[in-house]
Scaffold this motif. Structure first.
Motif, PDB file in Angstrom:
ATOM      1  N   ASN A  21      46.895  44.723  37.845  1.00 61.65           N
ATOM      2  CA  ASN A  21      45.685  44.465  37.475  1.00 61.65           C
ATOM      3  C   ASN A  21      45.351  44.632  36.140  1.00 61.65           C
ATOM      4  OD1 ASN A  21      43.244  43.131  38.248  1.00 61.65           O
ATOM      5  ND2 ASN A  21      42.402  44.884  38.700  1.00 61.65           N
ATOM      6  N   LYS A  22      46.368  44.270  35.217  1.00 65.17           N
ATOM      7  CA  LYS A  22      46.486  44.538  33.742  1.00 65.17           C
ATOM      8  C   LYS A  22      45.188  43.582  33.398  1.00 65.17           C
ATOM      9  CE  LYS A  22      48.923  44.525  29.708  1.00 65.17           C
ATOM     10  NZ  LYS A  22      50.224  44.149  29.155  1.00 65.17           N
ATOM     11  N   GLY A  23      44.343  44.183  32.446  1.00 63.66           N
ATOM     12  CA  GLY A  23      43.023  43.644  32.065  1.00 63.66           C
ATOM     13  C   GLY A  23      41.754  43.550  32.903  1.00 63.66           C
ATOM     14  N   ARG A  24      42.221  43.919  34.138  1.00 66.38           N
ATOM     15  CA  ARG A  24      41.282  44.343  35.266  1.00 66.38           C
ATOM     16  C   ARG A  24      40.551  43.197  35.439  1.00 66.38           C
ATOM     17  NH1 ARG A  24      39.548  49.671  32.264  1.00 66.38           N
ATOM     18  NH2 ARG A  24      41.403  50.800  32.886  1.00 66.38           N
ATOM     19  N   PRO A  25      41.047  42.056  35.906  1.00 64.17           N
ATOM     20  CA  PRO A  25      40.093  40.748  36.451  1.00 64.17           C
ATOM     21  C   PRO A  25      39.540  40.991  37.430  1.00 64.17           C
ATOM     22  CG  PRO A  25      42.539  40.265  36.421  1.00 64.17           C
ATOM     23  CD  PRO A  25      42.347  41.508  35.756  1.00 64.17           C
ATOM     24  N   VAL A  26      40.421  41.532  38.593  1.00 61.17           N
ATOM     25  CA  VAL A  26      39.823  41.925  39.963  1.00 61.17           C
ATOM     26  C   VAL A  26      39.168  42.990  39.983  1.00 61.17           C
ATOM     27  CG1 VAL A  26      40.575  42.430  42.406  1.00 61.17           C
ATOM     28  CG2 VAL A  26      42.098  40.934  40.961  1.00 61.17           C
ATOM     29  N   LYS A  27      37.688  42.873  40.675  1.00 63.80           N
ATOM     30  CA  LYS A  27      36.700  43.675  40.445  1.00 63.80           C
ATOM     31  C   LYS A  27      36.598  44.384  41.896  1.00 63.80           C
ATOM     32  CE  LYS A  27      35.730  42.723  35.909  1.00 63.80           C
ATOM     33  NZ  LYS A  27      36.550  43.455  35.060  1.00 63.80           N
ATOM     34  N   HIS A  28      35.661  45.474  41.793  1.00 64.23           N
ATOM     35  CA  HIS A  28      34.982  45.861  43.254  1.00 64.23           C
ATOM     36  C   HIS A  28      34.152  44.828  43.866  1.00 64.23           C
ATOM     37  CE1 HIS A  28      35.976  50.127  43.460  1.00 64.23           C
ATOM     38  NE2 HIS A  28      35.914  50.087  41.901  1.00 64.23           N
ATOM     39  N   GLY A  29      34.341  44.431  44.985  1.00 63.50           N
ATOM     40  CA  GLY A  29      33.527  43.553  45.911  1.00 63.50           C
ATOM     41  C   GLY A  29      34.028  42.255  45.870  1.00 63.50           C
ATOM     42  N   ASP A  30      35.142  41.705  44.987  1.00 60.55           N
ATOM     43  CA  ASP A  30      35.944  40.501  45.117  1.00 60.55           C
ATOM     44  C   ASP A  30      36.589  40.413  46.492  1.00 60.55           C
ATOM     45  OD1 ASP A  30      35.121  40.192  42.735  1.00 60.55           O
ATOM     46  OD2 ASP A  30      37.112  40.047  41.743  1.00 60.55           O
ATOM     47  N   ARG A  31      36.400  39.099  46.957  1.00 59.54           N
ATOM     48  CA  ARG A  31      36.869  38.708  48.018  1.00 59.54           C
ATOM     49  C   ARG A  31      38.345  38.180  47.608  1.00 59.54           C
ATOM     50  NH1 ARG A  31      34.743  38.941  52.897  1.00 59.54           N
ATOM     51  NH2 ARG A  31      32.441  39.578  53.053  1.00 59.54           N
ATOM     52  N   VAL A  32      39.547  38.590  48.280  1.00 59.26           N
ATOM     53  CA  VAL A  32      40.878  38.226  47.714  1.00 59.26           C
ATOM     54  C   VAL A  32      41.431  37.911  49.074  1.00 59.26           C
ATOM     55  CG1 VAL A  32      40.716  39.921  45.567  1.00 59.26           C
ATOM     56  CG2 VAL A  32      41.788  40.674  47.933  1.00 59.26           C
ATOM     57  N   ILE A  33      42.606  37.313  48.573  1.00 55.31           N
ATOM     58  CA  ILE A  33      43.962  36.837  49.521  1.00 55.31           C
ATOM     59  C   ILE A  33      45.295  37.209  49.428  1.00 55.31           C
ATOM     60  CG2 ILE A  33      45.072  34.777  50.496  1.00 55.31           C
ATOM     61  CD1 ILE A  33      42.828  32.937  49.011  1.00 55.31           C
ATOM     62  N   VAL A  34      45.642  38.009  50.237  1.00 51.38           N
ATOM     63  CA  VAL A  34      47.000  38.497  50.208  1.00 51.38           C
ATOM     64  C   VAL A  34      48.058  37.624  50.965  1.00 51.38           C
ATOM     65  CG1 VAL A  34      48.526  40.629  50.579  1.00 51.38           C
ATOM     66  CG2 VAL A  34      46.168  41.259  49.963  1.00 51.38           C
ATOM     67  N   GLN A  35      49.076  37.394  50.365  1.00 56.75           N
ATOM     68  CA  GLN A  35      50.089  36.500  50.561  1.00 56.75           C
ATOM     69  C   GLN A  35      51.539  37.050  50.615  1.00 56.75           C
ATOM     70  OE1 GLN A  35      49.580  32.359  50.427  1.00 56.75           O
ATOM     71  NE2 GLN A  35      51.133  31.987  51.806  1.00 56.75           N
ATOM     72  N   ILE A  36      52.380  37.329  51.769  1.00 60.62           N
ATOM     73  CA  ILE A  36      53.728  37.875  51.735  1.00 60.62           C
ATOM     74  C   ILE A  36      54.374  36.936  52.740  1.00 60.62           C
ATOM     75  CG2 ILE A  36      54.847  39.963  52.292  1.00 60.62           C
ATOM     76  CD1 ILE A  36      52.036  41.323  52.122  1.00 60.62           C
ATOM     77  N   GLY A  37      55.027  36.028  52.101  1.00 54.86           N
ATOM     78  CA  GLY A  37      56.011  35.089  52.749  1.00 54.86           C
ATOM     79  C   GLY A  37      54.808  34.272  53.716  1.00 54.86           C
ATOM     80  N   GLU A  38      55.120  34.120  55.004  1.00 50.78           N
ATOM     81  CA  GLU A  38      54.070  33.329  55.866  1.00 50.78           C
ATOM     82  C   GLU A  38      52.846  33.953  56.245  1.00 50.78           C
ATOM     83  OE1 GLU A  38      56.357  31.945  59.360  1.00 50.78           O
ATOM     84  OE2 GLU A  38      57.854  31.202  58.402  1.00 50.78           O
ATOM     85  N   PHE A  39      52.904  35.173  56.010  1.00 51.18           N
ATOM     86  CA  PHE A  39      51.720  36.072  56.365  1.00 51.18           C
ATOM     87  C   PHE A  39      50.731  35.852  55.081  1.00 51.18           C
ATOM     88  CE2 PHE A  39      49.133  39.899  55.167  1.00 51.18           C
ATOM     89  CZ  PHE A  39      48.504  40.108  56.489  1.00 51.18           C
ATOM     90  N   ARG A  40      49.233  35.890  55.585  1.00 49.83           N
ATOM     91  CA  ARG A  40      48.101  35.254  54.486  1.00 49.83           C
ATOM     92  C   ARG A  40      46.956  36.041  55.250  1.00 49.83           C
ATOM     93  NH1 ARG A  40      46.925  31.132  50.676  1.00 49.83           N
ATOM     94  NH2 ARG A  40      44.736  30.775  50.505  1.00 49.83           N
ATOM     95  N   ALA A  41      46.551  36.944  54.421  1.00 50.47           N
ATOM     96  CA  ALA A  41      45.130  37.511  54.849  1.00 50.47           C
ATOM     97  C   ALA A  41      43.926  37.075  53.884  1.00 50.47           C
ATOM     98  CB  ALA A  41      45.404  38.886  54.844  1.00 50.47           C
ATOM     99  N   ASP A  42      43.015  36.052  54.403  1.00 45.20           N
ATOM    100  CA  ASP A  42      42.112  35.629  53.762  1.00 45.20           C
ATOM    101  C   ASP A  42      40.576  36.799  53.890  1.00 45.20           C
ATOM    102  OD1 ASP A  42      43.253  33.566  52.684  1.00 45.20           O
ATOM    103  OD2 ASP A  42      42.743  32.190  54.655  1.00 45.20           O
ATOM    104  N   GLY A  43      40.056  36.615  52.689  1.00 44.97           N
ATOM    105  CA  GLY A  43      38.787  37.209  52.855  1.00 44.97           C
ATOM    106  C   GLY A  43      38.580  38.894  52.731  1.00 44.97           C
ATOM    107  N   LEU A  44      39.682  39.334  52.275  1.00 47.88           N
ATOM    108  CA  LEU A  44      39.763  40.833  52.288  1.00 47.88           C
ATOM    109  C   LEU A  44      38.831  41.290  51.006  1.00 47.88           C
ATOM    110  CD1 LEU A  44      43.537  41.523  52.737  1.00 47.88           C
ATOM    111  CD2 LEU A  44      41.515  41.938  54.407  1.00 47.88           C
ATOM    112  N   VAL A  45      37.866  42.304  51.219  1.00 49.91           N
ATOM    113  CA  VAL A  45      37.066  42.887  50.194  1.00 49.91           C
ATOM    114  C   VAL A  45      37.668  43.769  49.411  1.00 49.91           C
ATOM    115  CG1 VAL A  45      34.698  43.704  49.626  1.00 49.91           C
ATOM    116  CG2 VAL A  45      35.216  42.064  51.422  1.00 49.91           C
ATOM    117  N   VAL A  46      37.514  43.735  48.020  1.00 47.45           N
ATOM    118  CA  VAL A  46      38.040  44.986  47.404  1.00 47.45           C
ATOM    119  C   VAL A  46      37.295  46.141  47.542  1.00 47.45           C
ATOM    120  CG1 VAL A  46      38.938  45.519  44.940  1.00 47.45           C
ATOM    121  CG2 VAL A  46      39.355  43.097  45.914  1.00 47.45           C
ATOM    122  N   ASP A  47      37.687  47.242  47.584  1.00 47.88           N
ATOM    123  CA  ASP A  47      36.794  48.573  47.649  1.00 47.88           C
ATOM    124  C   ASP A  47      36.928  49.287  46.297  1.00 47.88           C
ATOM    125  OD1 ASP A  47      35.944  48.327  50.447  1.00 47.88           O
ATOM    126  OD2 ASP A  47      37.820  49.522  51.223  1.00 47.88           O
TER     127      ASP A  47
END
Length: 170
Positions: free
Chosen positions: A144-170
């Motif tokens: 997270n160089k430069g820290r663009p992702v912040k606490h409370g952001d909703r992110v998506i994690v994608q690994i191959g076909e796996f996709r998790a939407d709406g995960l909240v950054v703690d």
């Protein structure tokens, strides 16, 4: 001496009011004299509150389709790294997440960035890619160089076909 009474006065008045209120609280029939066996069964410890991280059926979807639960995203190392963790329930279904050939990505639509797992010269990728085992937790770290992702952001994690939407950054 007057300053001591002046300082203790409000505290003394508050404690007297509290003891009077407690003394006036009516006792229920069950709280009078009970046997030790009855008392232990009447008061059960309450489980700690742990909120469900997903709305509706999302948690059930990840358990049934991908064999994982307890998905979490957290800022670590002063915000320079984002750690994604998950617990494996079904090792066969969760193989996709630990596949070395799958390139993981963490996408933050608010910041407009896509983070990758760094490949360290002597260590390799900052992720666990062993064969998954049921009941064990696994992690991977995104730069997270430069820290663009912040606490409370909703992110998506994608690994191959796996996709998790709406995960909240703690």
């Amino acid at each position: 001496m007057h300053w001591v009474v002046g300082w203790f006065g409000p505290m003394l008045a508050g404690s007297l009011a509290l003891s009077a209120a407690v003394a006036q609280t009516p006792l229920s029939k069950d709280s009078t004299a009970t046997s030790p066996a009855k008392a232990s069964s009447a008061v059960a410890p309450r489980p700690r509150y742990q909120p469900d991280r997903f709305a509706g059926r999302a948690g059930e979807y990840y358990r049934l389709v991908w064999g994982v639960d307890s998905l979490g995203v957290k800022l670590v190392e002063s915000g320079e790294v984002v750690r994604f963790t998950y617990r494996v329930l079904d090792a066969d279904k969760a193989k996709t997440l630990n596949n070395k050939k799958s390139e993981p990505a963490l996408i933050d639509p608010r910041a407009g960035v896509q983070l990758v797992v760094p490949n360290m010269e002597k260590i390799g990728q900052l992720r666990q890619s062993t064969t998954p085992q049921a009941g064990r937790s696994y992690w991977m770290a995104f730069s997270n160089k430069g820290r663009p992702v912040k606490h409370g952001d909703r992110v998506i994690v994608q690994i191959g076909e796996f996709r998790a939407d709406g995960l909240v950054v703690d």
